[in-house]
Design a protein around this motif. Structure first.
Motif, short mmCIF file in Angstrom:
data_model
loop_
_atom_site.label_atom_id
_atom_site.label_comp_id
_atom_site.label_asym_id
_atom_site.label_seq_id
_atom_site.Cartn_x
_atom_site.Cartn_y
_atom_site.Cartn_z
N CYS A 46 0.75 -1.06 -0.07
CA CYS A 46 -0.02 0.18 0.00
C CYS A 46 0.80 1.33 -0.12
O CYS A 46 1.99 1.23 0.74
CB CYS A 46 -0.87 0.07 1.35
SG CYS A 46 -1.98 1.40 1.31
N MET B 35 -0.04 3.88 0.94
CA MET B 35 -0.37 5.18 2.04
C MET B 35 0.34 5.43 3.26
O MET B 35 0.28 6.60 3.75
CB MET B 35 -1.81 5.03 2.43
CG MET B 35 -2.87 5.06 1.15
SD MET B 35 -2.60 6.71 0.43
CE MET B 35 -3.98 6.87 -0.74
N ASN B 36 1.12 4.40 3.52
CA ASN B 36 2.22 4.71 4.68
C ASN B 36 1.68 4.89 6.06
O ASN B 36 2.24 5.91 6.59
CB ASN B 36 3.25 5.49 4.16
CG ASN B 36 4.53 5.26 5.10
OD1 ASN B 36 4.84 4.23 5.47
ND2 ASN B 36 5.59 6.21 5.00
N CYS B 37 0.63 4.78 6.53
CA CYS B 37 0.03 5.00 7.85
C CYS B 37 1.14 4.33 8.64
O CYS B 37 1.37 3.04 8.46
CB CYS B 37 -1.49 4.20 7.83
SG CYS B 37 -2.51 4.91 6.54
N PHE C 3 0.90 3.40 11.83
CA PHE C 3 0.73 2.10 12.49
C PHE C 3 0.55 0.92 11.81
O PHE C 3 0.23 -0.09 12.39
CB PHE C 3 -0.67 2.44 13.42
CG PHE C 3 -1.91 2.73 12.47
CD1 PHE C 3 -2.47 2.03 11.87
CD2 PHE C 3 -2.13 4.39 12.34
CE1 PHE C 3 -3.61 2.23 11.07
CE2 PHE C 3 -3.00 4.66 11.40
CZ PHE C 3 -3.86 3.71 10.82
N CYS C 4 0.40 0.99 10.54
CA CYS C 4 0.02 -0.18 9.47
C CYS C 4 1.06 -1.01 9.14
O CYS C 4 2.00 -0.29 8.38
CB CYS C 4 -0.90 0.25 8.46
SG CYS C 4 -1.31 -0.91 7.38
N THR D 263 1.01 -3.13 6.73
CA THR D 263 1.12 -3.06 5.10
C THR D 263 1.85 -1.81 4.42
O THR D 263 2.61 -1.89 3.44
CB THR D 263 -0.32 -3.30 4.64
OG1 THR D 263 -1.01 -4.37 5.38
CG2 THR D 263 -0.44 -3.46 3.12
N GLY D 264 1.40 -0.78 5.45
CA GLY D 264 2.00 0.62 4.81
C GLY D 264 3.50 0.53 4.67
O GLY D 264 4.07 1.22 3.84
N GLY E 2 -8.10 -5.51 3.86
CA GLY E 2 -6.81 -6.36 3.67
C GLY E 2 -5.69 -5.31 3.35
O GLY E 2 -5.74 -4.14 3.54
N GLY F 6 -3.84 -2.64 1.13
CA GLY F 6 -4.14 -1.62 0.02
C GLY F 6 -5.26 -0.80 0.09
O GLY F 6 -6.11 -0.78 1.01
N GLU F 7 -5.41 0.27 -0.57
CA GLU F 7 -6.46 1.46 -0.63
C GLU F 7 -7.25 1.03 -1.78
O GLU F 7 -7.06 1.19 -2.94
CB GLU F 7 -5.96 2.92 -0.70
CG GLU F 7 -6.58 3.78 -1.02
CD GLU F 7 -7.74 4.00 -0.15
OE1 GLU F 7 -7.85 3.98 1.03
OE2 GLU F 7 -8.90 4.12 -0.74
N CYS G 208 -9.06 4.99 3.51
CA CYS G 208 -8.22 5.84 4.34
C CYS G 208 -8.80 7.51 3.97
O CYS G 208 -8.47 8.21 4.83
CB CYS G 208 -6.85 5.70 4.26
SG CYS G 208 -6.25 6.18 2.75
#
Ligand code: SF4
Length: 339
Positions: A102, A104-106, A108-109, A111-112, A150, A152-153, A186
């Motif tokens: 993903c 988006m690089n949040c 806390f995540c 996947t990011g 899951g 990705g955005e 998001c």
């Protein structure tokens, strides 16, 4: 399994054969054309060669058996994760990925942290549901719900996500009720607007995670592009058009967004009638600087929300032991180190 290829492989057959093939695939959920016993041996062999049904996947079952995670290897060798959550009321929800990684690089995540490797095509999205449908049919059960929560955005891969939704909802395929399909963003406002105009009755969820721009910007870089005010006004327009309830997700992170002040600010935002809040306790991820909120703090937080008469639930934690919970989707072999 490529549906166009299937049509092509059956083009010399009588018309009803395609329907028969679809029934084998999406009602009986066969895993090999040899199970299509009403087909001739030659046809079964041809289909096994031209339209193979194998899904390359590895299974992990959580200790409590309420969730099952699978790692699927795609044609190009990249891997994605998908989770089946088994609810006590009999629902079976598949949480699908729509991208490998993903962008988006949040903060806390997990996947990011992978960055974006690529979008999934619609067939790779439905394959994730197909995998669990095949597993469940052996117990005379079916997939009842699908959530795009899951890797990705979804609104960065809009066309494939919506083509997959059409197939999941189609009576000739998975026949999953459109109202049992949820898409979580998001806060990509162009996607929310497109969804509002599409007339598709899927559920919309917004990953909120902070009650003000300053904190949200620290946790979710997307907030610098789409401020909280922009996201909420787009959601209000969506509700105006669709009259549908919108879910807001809020991950409780210790000493980050779980203070009494945050609860009061959040309650101020969530007062609207068709807003619904979903509290999720942060799931610790290896290497993360964040911790889950403490029980006592969660109770204090909820007390404020109750006092302000906010519609909310605290989501049950599925599959923490197999890293199948929210923000934990990451396929380690895909991790790219950005310098
Ligand atoms: S929380 Fe969602 S949008 Fe943010 S990085 Fe993770 S997968 Fe991407």
């Amino acid at each position: 399994m490529n549906l166009e290829k299937l049509e092509e492989a059956l083009k010399d057959q009588p018309k009803f054969r395609l329907k028969e093939a679809r029934d084998f695939l999406y009602i009986k959920f066969i895993e090999n054309w040899n199970e299509a016993t009403s087909f001739s041996k030659d046809l079964r062999e041809k289909l096994n060669k031209e339209c193979p049904l194998e899904i390359k996947a590895e299974l992990l079952i959580s200790k409590s058996k309420d969730s099952v995670k699978t790692k699927i290897t795609l044609k190009d060798g990249l891997e994605i994760e998908t989770v089946l959550m088994r609810h006590i009321d009999g629902r079976n929800t598949v949480c699908v990925s729509c991208q490998v990684g993903c962008p988006m690089n949040c903060a806390f995540c997990a996947t990011g942290k992978m960055g974006l490797l690529r979008n999934l095509d619609y067939l790779e999205i439905i394959e994730q549901v197909l995998f669990f449908a095949r597993l469940l049919v052996k117990e005379k059960q079916r997939v009842t719900n699908v959530t795009f929560m899951g890797m990705g955005e979804p609104f960065l891969n809009y066309d494939n996500v919506f083509k997959a939704i059409e197939i999941l909802n189609n009576k000739d395929y998975f026949n999953i009720s459109i109202r049992s399909i949820s898409v979580s963003t998001c806060g990509v406002i162009e996607g929310i607007e497109k969804l509002a105009d599409s007339g598709l009755q899927v559920n919309l969820a917004i990953s909120l995670h902070a009650p003000n721009d300053k904190l949200r910007g620290e946790l979710m870089p997307i907030n610098k592009k789409y401020s909280l005010e922009k996201v909420l006004s787009t959601v209000d327009k969506y509700i105006g058009k669709t009259k549908r309830k919108v879910m807001f997700e809020y991950i409780l992170i210790k000493d980050v967004n779980d203070s009494i002040d945050c609860a009061k600010e959040l309650a101020g935002l969530m007062k609207k009638k068709l807003y619904f809040l979903n509290l999720i306790v942060f799931n610790p991820v290896a290497g993360s600087k964040f911790q889950p909120s403490e029980k006592k703090q969660i109770e204090e937080f909820k007390k404020i929300l109750k006092k302000e008469k906010i519609n909310f639930v605290q989501r049950y934690k599925f599959g923490q032991d197999i890293k199948a919970a929210c923000g934990q989707f990451v396929t380690e072999s895909n991790i790219v180190i950005h310098r």
